[in-house]
Design an enzyme around this catalytic site. Sequence first.
Site, PDB file in Angstrom:
ATOM      1  N   HIS A  55       0.831  -1.190   0.000  1.00 37.05           N
ATOM      2  CA  HIS A  55       0.000   0.000   0.000  1.00 37.05           C
ATOM      3  C   HIS A  55       0.875   1.253   0.000  1.00 37.05           C
ATOM      4  O   HIS A  55       2.098   1.177   0.111  1.00 37.05           O
ATOM      5  CB  HIS A  55      -0.929  -0.012   1.213  1.00 37.05           C
ATOM      6  CG  HIS A  55      -1.985  -1.069   1.147  1.00 37.05           C
ATOM      7  ND1 HIS A  55      -2.994  -1.180   2.074  1.00 37.05           N
ATOM      8  CD2 HIS A  55      -2.199  -2.077   0.253  1.00 37.05           C
ATOM      9  CE1 HIS A  55      -3.782  -2.193   1.757  1.00 37.05           C
ATOM     10  NE2 HIS A  55      -3.317  -2.756   0.669  1.00 37.05           N
ATOM     11  N   GLU A  57       1.390   3.662   2.124  1.00 39.28           N
ATOM     12  CA  GLU A  57       2.192   3.933   3.308  1.00 39.28           C
ATOM     13  C   GLU A  57       3.476   3.107   3.306  1.00 39.28           C
ATOM     14  O   GLU A  57       4.560   3.611   3.649  1.00 39.28           O
ATOM     15  CB  GLU A  57       1.389   3.625   4.576  1.00 39.28           C
ATOM     16  CG  GLU A  57       0.110   4.454   4.727  1.00 39.28           C
ATOM     17  CD  GLU A  57      -1.110   3.777   4.128  1.00 39.28           C
ATOM     18  OE1 GLU A  57      -2.214   3.996   4.649  1.00 39.28           O
ATOM     19  OE2 GLU A  57      -0.971   3.028   3.126  1.00 39.28           O
ATOM     20  N   CYS A  92      -1.644  -1.414   7.677  1.00 38.80           N
ATOM     21  CA  CYS A  92      -0.739  -0.269   7.529  1.00 38.80           C
ATOM     22  C   CYS A  92      -0.675   0.562   8.809  1.00 38.80           C
ATOM     23  O   CYS A  92       0.355   1.170   9.098  1.00 38.80           O
ATOM     24  CB  CYS A  92      -1.181   0.599   6.362  1.00 38.80           C
ATOM     25  SG  CYS A  92      -0.884  -0.172   4.751  1.00 38.80           S
ATOM     26  N   THR A 171     -24.635  11.226 -32.872  1.00 38.20           N
ATOM     27  CA  THR A 171     -23.486  10.353 -32.605  1.00 38.20           C
ATOM     28  C   THR A 171     -23.046   9.602 -33.853  1.00 38.20           C
ATOM     29  O   THR A 171     -21.991   8.962 -33.850  1.00 38.20           O
ATOM     30  CB  THR A 171     -23.821   9.338 -31.507  1.00 38.20           C
ATOM     31  OG1 THR A 171     -24.926   8.535 -31.928  1.00 38.20           O
ATOM     32  CG2 THR A 171     -24.174  10.050 -30.209  1.00 38.20           C
ATOM     33  N   SER A 178     -19.432   7.318 -38.130  1.00 37.59           N
ATOM     34  CA  SER A 178     -19.218   8.168 -36.953  1.00 37.59           C
ATOM     35  C   SER A 178     -17.744   8.517 -36.740  1.00 37.59           C
ATOM     36  O   SER A 178     -17.410   9.127 -35.731  1.00 37.59           O
ATOM     37  CB  SER A 178     -19.742   7.457 -35.692  1.00 37.59           C
ATOM     38  OG  SER A 178     -19.030   6.245 -35.472  1.00 37.59           O
ATOM     39  N   TRP A 180     -14.424  10.529 -37.737  1.00 40.43           N
ATOM     40  CA  TRP A 180     -14.496  10.757 -36.281  1.00 40.43           C
ATOM     41  C   TRP A 180     -15.235  12.050 -36.034  1.00 40.43           C
ATOM     42  O   TRP A 180     -14.957  13.055 -36.685  1.00 40.43           O
ATOM     43  CB  TRP A 180     -13.115  10.826 -35.654  1.00 40.43           C
ATOM     44  CG  TRP A 180     -12.356   9.545 -35.746  1.00 40.43           C
ATOM     45  CD1 TRP A 180     -11.378   9.232 -36.634  1.00 40.43           C
ATOM     46  CD2 TRP A 180     -12.515   8.397 -34.899  1.00 40.43           C
ATOM     47  NE1 TRP A 180     -10.896   7.970 -36.405  1.00 40.43           N
ATOM     48  CE2 TRP A 180     -11.583   7.444 -35.339  1.00 40.43           C
ATOM     49  CE3 TRP A 180     -13.349   8.094 -33.823  1.00 40.43           C
ATOM     50  CZ2 TRP A 180     -11.465   6.190 -34.737  1.00 40.43           C
ATOM     51  CZ3 TRP A 180     -13.219   6.861 -33.226  1.00 40.43           C
ATOM     52  CH2 TRP A 180     -12.288   5.923 -33.675  1.00 40.43           C
ATOM     53  N   ARG A 194     -11.578   5.525 -19.713  1.00 38.45           N
ATOM     54  CA  ARG A 194     -11.672   4.063 -19.765  1.00 38.45           C
ATOM     55  C   ARG A 194     -10.694   3.433 -18.772  1.00 38.45           C
ATOM     56  O   ARG A 194     -11.019   2.448 -18.106  1.00 38.45           O
ATOM     57  CB  ARG A 194     -11.315   3.554 -21.165  1.00 38.45           C
ATOM     58  CG  ARG A 194     -12.397   3.557 -22.192  1.00 38.45           C
ATOM     59  CD  ARG A 194     -11.902   2.852 -23.455  1.00 38.45           C
ATOM     60  NE  ARG A 194     -12.784   3.074 -24.594  1.00 38.45           N
ATOM     61  CZ  ARG A 194     -12.549   2.644 -25.816  1.00 38.45           C
ATOM     62  NH1 ARG A 194     -11.426   1.948 -26.060  1.00 38.45           N
ATOM     63  NH2 ARG A 194     -13.391   2.876 -26.790  1.00 38.45           N
ATOM     64  N   GLY A 303     -24.859   2.270 -27.529  1.00 35.46           N
ATOM     65  CA  GLY A 303     -25.805   2.963 -28.376  1.00 35.46           C
ATOM     66  C   GLY A 303     -26.956   3.550 -27.579  1.00 35.46           C
ATOM     67  O   GLY A 303     -27.042   3.417 -26.355  1.00 35.46           O
TER      68      GLY A 303
END
Length: 379
Positions: A55, A57, A92, A171, A178, A180, A194, A303
């Site tokens: 972790h 710490e 921790c 869209t 689509s 771009w 993402r 969609g």
Amino acid sequence: MSSPALDHVRLTEALSLAEQAIGLTDPNPRVGCVIGDDTGAVFGRGHTQQAGGPHAEIMALRDAAAAGRSIQGATAWVTLEPCAHHGRTPPCCDTLVAAGLKRVVVALADPFPQVAGEGIKRLRAAGLTVDFAPPDIAGRAWALNVGFFSRVQRGLPWVRVKVASSLDGRTALPNGDSQWITGPEARADGHAWRRRAGVVLTGIGTVLADDPRLDVRLVPSVLQPVRVVVDSRLRTPPAARLLDAPGMVWIATADSTSPQATALRARGADVLALPGPAGQVDLAALLTRLAERGINELHVEAGQALTGALLRAGLIDEVLAYVAPLLLGSGRGWVDWPGLQTVDEGLRLQLLDVRQIGPDLRLRLSPGNPDPLGFPPPG
């Protein structure tokens, strides 16, 4: 005694360290830690590693030891309450006590049931001073781990829908083209979001129309999100590109007995049977199942049908909308919404943030209460 100004500086630095854990630590929270003293000296820095690893710490303590720095009487500034249980790593809070620190400044208490204030109690019982961050730091720490808090407190992942549209809300063109609508900067930013997610969710319509990969490519990431397809009748082609991309694929269906299930499992997909009304996937049950599997943040790129179903069911926490300065006229919208008779019947979203990304705008919006969890108190 450390000053509030120094606490703010060190906690801000700890938050920057915690941000380096995005795409690395899931399902564990992203945590950063700085160890130093009241004069402003810094002895060690660190952030949480992959699940099962050290972790924040521990990483900061190791950093100080590698530099040959004594931390007796030092202060640790950490973005989340030190853990108090022995999971895949030791507690921790006990390690900080043994290291000889005199003070710990915490941005937020940890709601995880095996911690939930126990780490703070044990630090104080050992004679350490424990202080809490000001609201602005606490808010940033909460936002960084909103999915972790959502999973622990609600038993649901934090659901974020990403949309890329023209200025007139399209869209795609009527023929499906689509690429771009938005620029490369917005697309890279979308991949950064993402990367935050444990799951990228889409619908079978998008798989059949676009054959997307849905992995993280435009920004570096240690982990790849799981791709989840909502596919009630199991129409996902075994040759779909998302089955080739790195990482796992889960397919949610209303009928896992279909012969197609065998072919998809042979391609490495995990087929989840979650039947709901009218032969559709039970979306609420899907979110619960994902939380049970340790998913903190759910990133939707789908969609208008699936997006509309999630929105109508009240299952969306946040909308991430990229809007290009482009007019397309007729075409596809981003959400399937019932026909209304008056403007007052429409759903007004609350604007949380807006910024320019390349030539495009990125809007973060809440379709309901922007804080459905109830912002947690400092401790």
